[in-house]
Design a protein around this motif. Structure first.
Motif, PDB file in Angstrom:
ATOM      1  N   ALA B 140      -4.869  -6.090 -16.228  1.00 41.59           N
ATOM      2  CA  ALA B 140      -3.650  -6.043 -16.272  1.00 41.59           C
ATOM      3  C   ALA B 140      -2.803  -6.047 -14.709  1.00 41.59           C
ATOM      4  O   ALA B 140      -3.731  -5.174 -13.629  1.00 41.59           O
ATOM      5  CB  ALA B 140      -3.134  -4.830 -16.992  1.00 41.59           C
ATOM      6  N   GLU B 141      -2.105  -6.751 -14.215  1.00 43.21           N
ATOM      7  CA  GLU B 141      -1.798  -6.589 -12.732  1.00 43.21           C
ATOM      8  C   GLU B 141      -0.662  -5.338 -12.379  1.00 43.21           C
ATOM      9  O   GLU B 141      -0.513  -5.125 -11.319  1.00 43.21           O
ATOM     10  CB  GLU B 141      -0.652  -7.811 -12.458  1.00 43.21           C
ATOM     11  CG  GLU B 141      -1.563  -9.061 -12.337  1.00 43.21           C
ATOM     12  CD  GLU B 141      -1.007 -10.467 -11.910  1.00 43.21           C
ATOM     13  OE1 GLU B 141       0.169 -10.243 -11.463  1.00 43.21           O
ATOM     14  OE2 GLU B 141      -1.632 -11.319 -12.131  1.00 43.21           O
ATOM     15  N   GLY B 142      -0.116  -4.695 -13.617  1.00 39.56           N
ATOM     16  CA  GLY B 142       0.394  -3.537 -13.216  1.00 39.56           C
ATOM     17  C   GLY B 142       0.550  -2.562 -14.457  1.00 39.56           C
ATOM     18  O   GLY B 142      -0.249  -2.962 -15.243  1.00 39.56           O
ATOM     19  N   PRO B 143       1.291  -1.482 -14.258  1.00 38.86           N
ATOM     20  CA  PRO B 143       1.144  -0.351 -15.270  1.00 38.86           C
ATOM     21  C   PRO B 143       2.038  -0.792 -16.429  1.00 38.86           C
ATOM     22  O   PRO B 143       2.208   0.116 -17.266  1.00 38.86           O
ATOM     23  CB  PRO B 143       1.790   0.840 -14.655  1.00 38.86           C
ATOM     24  CG  PRO B 143       2.515   0.273 -13.450  1.00 38.86           C
ATOM     25  CD  PRO B 143       1.875  -1.118 -12.957  1.00 38.86           C
ATOM     26  N   GLY B 144       2.458  -2.079 -16.469  1.00 40.16           N
ATOM     27  CA  GLY B 144       3.473  -2.440 -17.730  1.00 40.16           C
ATOM     28  C   GLY B 144       4.143  -3.688 -17.549  1.00 40.16           C
ATOM     29  O   GLY B 144       3.682  -4.399 -16.618  1.00 40.16           O
ATOM     30  N   GLU B 145       5.168  -3.977 -18.065  1.00 41.88           N
ATOM     31  CA  GLU B 145       6.031  -5.259 -18.080  1.00 41.88           C
ATOM     32  C   GLU B 145       6.620  -5.164 -16.694  1.00 41.88           C
ATOM     33  O   GLU B 145       7.435  -4.318 -16.400  1.00 41.88           O
ATOM     34  CB  GLU B 145       6.878  -5.362 -19.162  1.00 41.88           C
ATOM     35  CG  GLU B 145       7.802  -6.885 -19.247  1.00 41.88           C
ATOM     36  CD  GLU B 145       8.702  -6.679 -20.293  1.00 41.88           C
ATOM     37  OE1 GLU B 145       9.039  -5.570 -21.007  1.00 41.88           O
ATOM     38  OE2 GLU B 145       9.560  -7.603 -20.401  1.00 41.88           O
ATOM     39  N   HIS B 146       6.689  -6.260 -15.951  1.00 42.12           N
ATOM     40  CA  HIS B 146       7.255  -5.905 -14.670  1.00 42.12           C
ATOM     41  C   HIS B 146       8.895  -6.412 -15.004  1.00 42.12           C
ATOM     42  O   HIS B 146       9.140  -7.403 -15.366  1.00 42.12           O
ATOM     43  CB  HIS B 146       6.820  -7.151 -13.676  1.00 42.12           C
ATOM     44  CG  HIS B 146       7.205  -6.969 -12.413  1.00 42.12           C
ATOM     45  ND1 HIS B 146       6.707  -8.138 -11.367  1.00 42.12           N
ATOM     46  CD2 HIS B 146       7.827  -6.088 -11.474  1.00 42.12           C
ATOM     47  CE1 HIS B 146       7.128  -7.467 -10.260  1.00 42.12           C
ATOM     48  NE2 HIS B 146       7.710  -6.415 -10.381  1.00 42.12           N
ATOM     49  N   VAL B 147       9.625  -5.371 -14.599  1.00 42.40           N
ATOM     50  CA  VAL B 147      11.088  -5.515 -14.889  1.00 42.40           C
ATOM     51  C   VAL B 147      12.026  -5.771 -13.693  1.00 42.40           C
ATOM     52  O   VAL B 147      12.780  -6.745 -13.517  1.00 42.40           O
ATOM     53  CB  VAL B 147      11.691  -4.167 -15.538  1.00 42.40           C
ATOM     54  CG1 VAL B 147      13.001  -4.090 -15.470  1.00 42.40           C
ATOM     55  CG2 VAL B 147      10.885  -3.948 -16.738  1.00 42.40           C
ATOM     56  N   ALA B 148      11.724  -5.286 -12.679  1.00 45.51           N
ATOM     57  CA  ALA B 148      12.319  -5.642 -11.263  1.00 45.51           C
ATOM     58  C   ALA B 148      11.876  -5.471  -9.906  1.00 45.51           C
ATOM     59  O   ALA B 148      10.803  -4.789 -10.051  1.00 45.51           O
ATOM     60  CB  ALA B 148      13.835  -4.711 -11.205  1.00 45.51           C
ATOM     61  N   THR B 149      12.452  -6.215  -8.836  1.00 49.73           N
ATOM     62  CA  THR B 149      11.628  -5.677  -7.547  1.00 49.73           C
ATOM     63  C   THR B 149      13.001  -5.392  -6.953  1.00 49.73           C
ATOM     64  O   THR B 149      13.910  -6.030  -6.858  1.00 49.73           O
ATOM     65  CB  THR B 149      11.210  -6.934  -6.865  1.00 49.73           C
ATOM     66  OG1 THR B 149      10.003  -7.405  -7.932  1.00 49.73           O
ATOM     67  CG2 THR B 149      10.645  -6.783  -5.680  1.00 49.73           C
TER      68      THR B 149
END
Lengths: 140, 161
Positions: B140-149
């Motif tokens: 996994a690239e992050g701790p969850g679903e990428h929502v915003a930057t």
């Protein structure tokens, strides 16, 4: 709510304009809602001490308010996929009184293949720009 | 002036922010956002959302919490009384909705000291945590679903500026 038809849009089309008004109560409300309690947005003495002419609006209040023109035009707040601005000049908010912020939206780019439109906002107070390079990418 | 050693620093994912419906309504009122999808659950669901939709700049509430890990660190040498906001950018990978549990990974992308002015650019990568407890996959690239930057630049004026 009806949504704009991307096929009918052309660069240079004006999507609309509006004026948003800030008084001190609006600044206090935004401070509470956002958690940004910097005193330059509600304390005159502090603002002057920081080298400002007086209390100024949160840049994020201006940014957050003027995009309403685009959201209402697009008909869907989730349609805004990218939104950027530069804070070029502070918006002074007198007491008593109000600051009037004028916003005009113009189509800057139409990408029919991606289904996106970039709307460029010109944001002024008394004819002087307060935000720079304000671009809203909308998926239609 | 800002401590240039912080450039390139990243912080671990922070404690999650729970997006509540009344917070969305309160923020929407504060920025004059009258679209029904911010206020009315039936309208939001009618527009295809699972719950109330946050206004486009709501992510700043989440981002500023994460940024404070850096801004309020005395070693970063950022005098908050001399800070002005220079620019801000939101990229939404999907809209934020009520019920989201958002965790943020903060990156200090740039610290530039030029004379009496320091410019610092932060980047907040905001993720929605899974609704169910799952064993995170190592890929996994992050701790969850990428929502915003959220990318934000602050200018800090030195004592002489």
């Amino acid at each position: 709510m009806s949504r704009p038809d991307i096929a009918t849009l052309a660069v240079g089309d004006v999507i609309g304009s509006r004026t948003v008004t800030f008084d001190r109560a609006a600044l206090v409300r935004y401070a509470g809602a956002s958690g940004d309690l910097n005193p330059i947005h509600w304390n005159d003495k502090f603002a002057v001490g920081a080298g400002l002419p007086g209390v100024i609006a949160h840049g994020m209040l201006t940014m957050g308010s003027v995009v309403g023109l685009v959201v209402d035009w697009a008909g869907d707040p989730g349609a805004v996929v990218d939104y950027q601005t530069r804070f070029t000049k502070p918006v002074e908010v007198p007491n008593p009184g109000t600051a009037q912020v004028d916003v005009v939206g113009t189509v800057g780019v139409v990408d029919a293949e991606a289904g996106t439109v970039r709307v460029d906002l010109v944001v002024t107070v008394d004819g002087g720009k307060v935000l720079g390079r304000t671009q809203v990418l909308v998926r239609l | 002036m800002a401590n240039a050693d912080f450039e390139g620093r990243s912080y671990p994912a922070n404690a999650p922010y729970s997006v509540g419906p009344e917070k969305i309504r309160e923020f929407a009122v504060a920025v004059g956002a009258t679209h029904p999808a911010h206020h009315d659950l039936v309208a939001a669901r009618g527009s295809g959302y699972p719950d109330l939709v946050a206004p486009p700049t709501f992510a700043v509430v989440v981002a500023q919490r994460a940024e404070s890990q850096y801004i309020s660190d005395p070693e970063a040498q950022i005098d908050f009384t001399r800070v002005v906001h220079a620019d801000e950018r939101f990229t939404h990978h999907r809209p934020i909705v009520a019920g989201d549990e958002l965790t943020t990974v903060l990156h200090v992308d740039r610290v530039v000291v030029r004379g009496a002015i320091s410019m610092v650019t932060t980047r907040c990568e905001i993720y929605a945590m899974p609704q169910h407890v799952e064993v995170p996959s190592p890929e996994a690239e992050g701790p969850g679903e990428h929502v915003a930057t959220v990318v934000s630049t602050l200018a800090i004026r030195g004592e002489d500026a």
